[in-house]
Motif scaffolding. Structure first.
Motif, PDB file in Angstrom:
ATOM      1  N   THR A  17     -46.663  44.396 -37.102  1.00 30.19           N
ATOM      2  CA  THR A  17     -45.721  44.717 -36.042  1.00 30.19           C
ATOM      3  C   THR A  17     -46.200  44.021 -34.781  1.00 30.19           C
ATOM      4  O   THR A  17     -47.321  43.515 -34.722  1.00 30.19           O
ATOM      5  CB  THR A  17     -45.661  46.241 -35.797  1.00 30.19           C
ATOM      6  OG1 THR A  17     -46.939  46.664 -35.313  1.00 30.19           O
ATOM      7  CG2 THR A  17     -45.296  46.991 -37.073  1.00 30.19           C
ATOM      8  N   LYS A  18     -45.365  44.009 -33.784  1.00 31.38           N
ATOM      9  CA  LYS A  18     -45.750  43.373 -32.523  1.00 31.38           C
ATOM     10  C   LYS A  18     -46.950  44.083 -31.901  1.00 31.38           C
ATOM     11  O   LYS A  18     -47.656  43.526 -31.087  1.00 31.38           O
ATOM     12  CB  LYS A  18     -44.588  43.359 -31.542  1.00 31.38           C
ATOM     13  CG  LYS A  18     -43.414  42.545 -32.023  1.00 31.38           C
ATOM     14  CD  LYS A  18     -43.775  41.084 -32.188  1.00 31.38           C
ATOM     15  CE  LYS A  18     -42.560  40.312 -32.671  1.00 31.38           C
ATOM     16  NZ  LYS A  18     -42.872  39.111 -33.350  1.00 31.38           N
ATOM     17  N   LEU A 130     -48.953  36.538 -35.938  1.00 32.18           N
ATOM     18  CA  LEU A 130     -48.337  37.792 -35.487  1.00 32.18           C
ATOM     19  C   LEU A 130     -46.992  37.528 -34.817  1.00 32.18           C
ATOM     20  O   LEU A 130     -46.061  38.314 -34.956  1.00 32.18           O
ATOM     21  CB  LEU A 130     -49.278  38.544 -34.546  1.00 32.18           C
ATOM     22  CG  LEU A 130     -50.514  39.146 -35.210  1.00 32.18           C
ATOM     23  CD1 LEU A 130     -51.424  39.785 -34.171  1.00 32.18           C
ATOM     24  CD2 LEU A 130     -50.129  40.148 -36.298  1.00 32.18           C
ATOM     25  N   GLU A 131     -46.902  36.415 -34.113  1.00 32.84           N
ATOM     26  CA  GLU A 131     -45.633  36.051 -33.477  1.00 32.84           C
ATOM     27  C   GLU A 131     -44.578  35.665 -34.521  1.00 32.84           C
ATOM     28  O   GLU A 131     -43.389  35.822 -34.289  1.00 32.84           O
ATOM     29  CB  GLU A 131     -45.876  34.882 -32.514  1.00 32.84           C
ATOM     30  CG  GLU A 131     -44.795  34.645 -31.518  1.00 32.84           C
ATOM     31  CD  GLU A 131     -44.557  35.804 -30.560  1.00 32.84           C
ATOM     32  OE1 GLU A 131     -43.387  35.986 -30.170  1.00 32.84           O
ATOM     33  OE2 GLU A 131     -45.496  36.536 -30.200  1.00 32.84           O
ATOM     34  N   HIS A 132     -45.023  35.163 -35.667  1.00 34.16           N
ATOM     35  CA  HIS A 132     -44.121  34.716 -36.738  1.00 34.16           C
ATOM     36  C   HIS A 132     -44.284  35.589 -37.978  1.00 34.16           C
ATOM     37  O   HIS A 132     -44.328  35.086 -39.105  1.00 34.16           O
ATOM     38  CB  HIS A 132     -44.408  33.254 -37.086  1.00 34.16           C
ATOM     39  CG  HIS A 132     -44.165  32.326 -35.959  1.00 34.16           C
ATOM     40  ND1 HIS A 132     -45.103  32.101 -34.976  1.00 34.16           N
ATOM     41  CD2 HIS A 132     -43.078  31.594 -35.625  1.00 34.16           C
ATOM     42  CE1 HIS A 132     -44.607  31.250 -34.088  1.00 34.16           C
ATOM     43  NE2 HIS A 132     -43.388  30.931 -34.454  1.00 34.16           N
ATOM     44  N   ASP A 133     -44.347  36.897 -37.774  1.00 31.82           N
ATOM     45  CA  ASP A 133     -44.667  37.813 -38.879  1.00 31.82           C
ATOM     46  C   ASP A 133     -43.701  37.718 -40.047  1.00 31.82           C
ATOM     47  O   ASP A 133     -44.058  38.009 -41.175  1.00 31.82           O
ATOM     48  CB  ASP A 133     -44.756  39.260 -38.395  1.00 31.82           C
ATOM     49  CG  ASP A 133     -43.481  39.723 -37.721  1.00 31.82           C
ATOM     50  OD1 ASP A 133     -43.383  39.519 -36.507  1.00 31.82           O
ATOM     51  OD2 ASP A 133     -42.610  40.266 -38.405  1.00 31.82           O
ATOM     52  N   TYR A 134     -42.498  37.267 -39.813  1.00 31.41           N
ATOM     53  CA  TYR A 134     -41.542  37.136 -40.908  1.00 31.41           C
ATOM     54  C   TYR A 134     -41.951  36.043 -41.891  1.00 31.41           C
ATOM     55  O   TYR A 134     -41.474  35.991 -43.014  1.00 31.41           O
ATOM     56  CB  TYR A 134     -40.146  36.851 -40.367  1.00 31.41           C
ATOM     57  CG  TYR A 134     -40.091  35.647 -39.448  1.00 31.41           C
ATOM     58  CD1 TYR A 134     -39.942  34.351 -39.951  1.00 31.41           C
ATOM     59  CD2 TYR A 134     -40.218  35.812 -38.077  1.00 31.41           C
ATOM     60  CE1 TYR A 134     -39.920  33.258 -39.112  1.00 31.41           C
ATOM     61  CE2 TYR A 134     -40.198  34.709 -37.231  1.00 31.41           C
ATOM     62  CZ  TYR A 134     -40.041  33.441 -37.754  1.00 31.41           C
ATOM     63  OH  TYR A 134     -40.030  32.349 -36.911  1.00 31.41           O
ATOM     64  N   ASP A 135     -42.846  35.155 -41.502  1.00 34.80           N
ATOM     65  CA  ASP A 135     -43.292  34.070 -42.377  1.00 34.80           C
ATOM     66  C   ASP A 135     -44.448  34.470 -43.294  1.00 34.80           C
ATOM     67  O   ASP A 135     -44.732  33.780 -44.262  1.00 34.80           O
ATOM     68  CB  ASP A 135     -43.758  32.861 -41.553  1.00 34.80           C
ATOM     69  CG  ASP A 135     -42.593  32.108 -40.937  1.00 34.80           C
ATOM     70  OD1 ASP A 135     -41.479  32.199 -41.478  1.00 34.80           O
ATOM     71  OD2 ASP A 135     -42.808  31.436 -39.926  1.00 34.80           O
ATOM     72  N   ILE A 136     -45.142  35.551 -42.982  1.00 32.53           N
ATOM     73  CA  ILE A 136     -46.330  35.908 -43.761  1.00 32.53           C
ATOM     74  C   ILE A 136     -46.037  36.098 -45.245  1.00 32.53           C
ATOM     75  O   ILE A 136     -46.737  35.546 -46.080  1.00 32.53           O
ATOM     76  CB  ILE A 136     -47.060  37.126 -43.146  1.00 32.53           C
ATOM     77  CG1 ILE A 136     -47.671  36.706 -41.808  1.00 32.53           C
ATOM     78  CG2 ILE A 136     -48.145  37.652 -44.080  1.00 32.53           C
ATOM     79  CD1 ILE A 136     -48.323  37.839 -41.034  1.00 32.53           C
ATOM     80  N   PRO A 137     -44.981  36.834 -45.643  1.00 33.96           N
ATOM     81  CA  PRO A 137     -44.718  36.974 -47.085  1.00 33.96           C
ATOM     82  C   PRO A 137     -44.377  35.651 -47.769  1.00 33.96           C
ATOM     83  O   PRO A 137     -44.646  35.463 -48.944  1.00 33.96           O
ATOM     84  CB  PRO A 137     -43.536  37.943 -47.145  1.00 33.96           C
ATOM     85  CG  PRO A 137     -43.606  38.706 -45.864  1.00 33.96           C
ATOM     86  CD  PRO A 137     -44.136  37.717 -44.856  1.00 33.96           C
ATOM     87  N   LEU A 138     -43.780  34.708 -47.060  1.00 28.51           N
ATOM     88  CA  LEU A 138     -43.417  33.416 -47.649  1.00 28.51           C
ATOM     89  C   LEU A 138     -44.623  32.501 -47.802  1.00 28.51           C
ATOM     90  O   LEU A 138     -44.713  31.731 -48.750  1.00 28.51           O
ATOM     91  CB  LEU A 138     -42.369  32.729 -46.759  1.00 28.51           C
ATOM     92  CG  LEU A 138     -42.015  31.283 -47.122  1.00 28.51           C
ATOM     93  CD1 LEU A 138     -41.338  31.244 -48.490  1.00 28.51           C
ATOM     94  CD2 LEU A 138     -41.131  30.672 -46.071  1.00 28.51           C
ATOM     95  N   TRP A 139     -45.579  32.606 -46.876  1.00 26.79           N
ATOM     96  CA  TRP A 139     -46.684  31.655 -46.825  1.00 26.79           C
ATOM     97  C   TRP A 139     -47.436  31.479 -48.145  1.00 26.79           C
ATOM     98  O   TRP A 139     -47.633  30.341 -48.576  1.00 26.79           O
ATOM     99  CB  TRP A 139     -47.652  32.036 -45.698  1.00 26.79           C
ATOM    100  CG  TRP A 139     -48.912  31.252 -45.756  1.00 26.79           C
ATOM    101  CD1 TRP A 139     -49.103  29.978 -45.345  1.00 26.79           C
ATOM    102  CD2 TRP A 139     -50.138  31.675 -46.319  1.00 26.79           C
ATOM    103  NE1 TRP A 139     -50.394  29.584 -45.588  1.00 26.79           N
ATOM    104  CE2 TRP A 139     -51.046  30.619 -46.190  1.00 26.79           C
ATOM    105  CE3 TRP A 139     -50.567  32.860 -46.919  1.00 26.79           C
ATOM    106  CZ2 TRP A 139     -52.343  30.699 -46.637  1.00 26.79           C
ATOM    107  CZ3 TRP A 139     -51.862  32.937 -47.356  1.00 26.79           C
ATOM    108  CH2 TRP A 139     -52.735  31.864 -47.210  1.00 26.79           C
ATOM    109  N   PRO A 140     -47.879  32.550 -48.843  1.00 29.11           N
ATOM    110  CA  PRO A 140     -48.672  32.289 -50.046  1.00 29.11           C
ATOM    111  C   PRO A 140     -47.866  31.645 -51.171  1.00 29.11           C
ATOM    112  O   PRO A 140     -48.426  31.046 -52.067  1.00 29.11           O
ATOM    113  CB  PRO A 140     -49.200  33.659 -50.466  1.00 29.11           C
ATOM    114  CG  PRO A 140     -48.475  34.656 -49.678  1.00 29.11           C
ATOM    115  CD  PRO A 140     -47.795  33.970 -48.547  1.00 29.11           C
ATOM    116  N   VAL A 141     -46.538  31.746 -51.102  1.00 31.57           N
ATOM    117  CA  VAL A 141     -45.705  31.138 -52.131  1.00 31.57           C
ATOM    118  C   VAL A 141     -45.639  29.622 -51.943  1.00 31.57           C
ATOM    119  O   VAL A 141     -45.644  28.866 -52.899  1.00 31.57           O
ATOM    120  CB  VAL A 141     -44.275  31.736 -52.088  1.00 31.57           C
ATOM    121  CG1 VAL A 141     -43.366  31.067 -53.106  1.00 31.57           C
ATOM    122  CG2 VAL A 141     -44.322  33.239 -52.309  1.00 31.57           C
ATOM    123  N   ASN A 142     -45.625  29.183 -50.688  1.00 31.13           N
ATOM    124  CA  ASN A 142     -45.513  27.756 -50.404  1.00 31.13           C
ATOM    125  C   ASN A 142     -46.277  27.389 -49.133  1.00 31.13           C
ATOM    126  O   ASN A 142     -45.676  27.112 -48.099  1.00 31.13           O
ATOM    127  CB  ASN A 142     -44.032  27.360 -50.272  1.00 31.13           C
ATOM    128  CG  ASN A 142     -43.861  25.871 -50.104  1.00 31.13           C
ATOM    129  OD1 ASN A 142     -44.799  25.093 -50.288  1.00 31.13           O
ATOM    130  ND2 ASN A 142     -42.663  25.453 -49.735  1.00 31.13           N
TER     131      ASN A 142
END
Length: 159
Positions: A17-18, A130-142
């Motif tokens: 979270t922020k 933290l500013e781009h928290d929506y990217d964390i779940p995608l990151w390990p995939v690609n």
């Protein structure tokens, strides 16, 4: 103020979270003896040292994926910044950053300059994630996705 001899880098939560606070690393004292036991205790198992930088060793759990340890995008970002390229694989679990080993195999503390630089880079990487928290779940995939190049560039700028 005493500079840290080692830095512990733990994964961010998958849904930060922020208000999630993190400096990117926790400074630790590096013991002079029984280092292997200490390293294993800090990262939860078998240790593998990886050299992403000429003056630092990154200690990761050699079975992190098998153990289901969480991906660590902050550590990955620092490793990419140090190597000056996007690594095509994810890094998992907590990690310790120390100085390189001496001729006897004993890991040395981080130098003052290296500790300061690394802490600043980890803080920058953490801030980006933290500013781009929506990217964390995608990151390990690609992790090689071009969208993560910005995280590396922001981190590299602090080095």
């Amino acid at each position: 103020m005493t500079l840290p001899a080692a830095l512990l880098v733990t994964p961010l939560p998958f849904a930060p979270t922020k208000s999630t606070l993190s400096e990117g690393s926790t400074p630790l004292h590096l013991p002079a003896d029984r280092q292997q036991d200490w390293l294993e205790g800090q990262i939860g198992g078998g240790v593998r040292a990886v050299a992403y930088h000429l003056h630092a060793s990154v200690h990761v759990n050699s079975n992190a994926i098998v153990l289901g340890q969480q991906p660590n995008p902050v550590l990955w970002t620092l490793a990419c910044a140090w190597r000056d390229r996007i690594l095509p694989y994810a890094l998992h679990g907590p990690a310790l950053i120390t100085g390189r080993a001496d001729l006897s195999g004993t890991y040395l503390p981080l130098t003052g300059q290296m500790a300061t630089q690394t802490q600043a880079a980890l803080k920058a990487a953490t801030g980006w994630w933290l500013e781009h928290d929506y990217d964390i779940p995608l990151w390990p995939v690609n992790p090689a996705s071009r969208r993560f190049a910005e995280a590396v560039a922001v981190t590299r700028a602090t080095l």
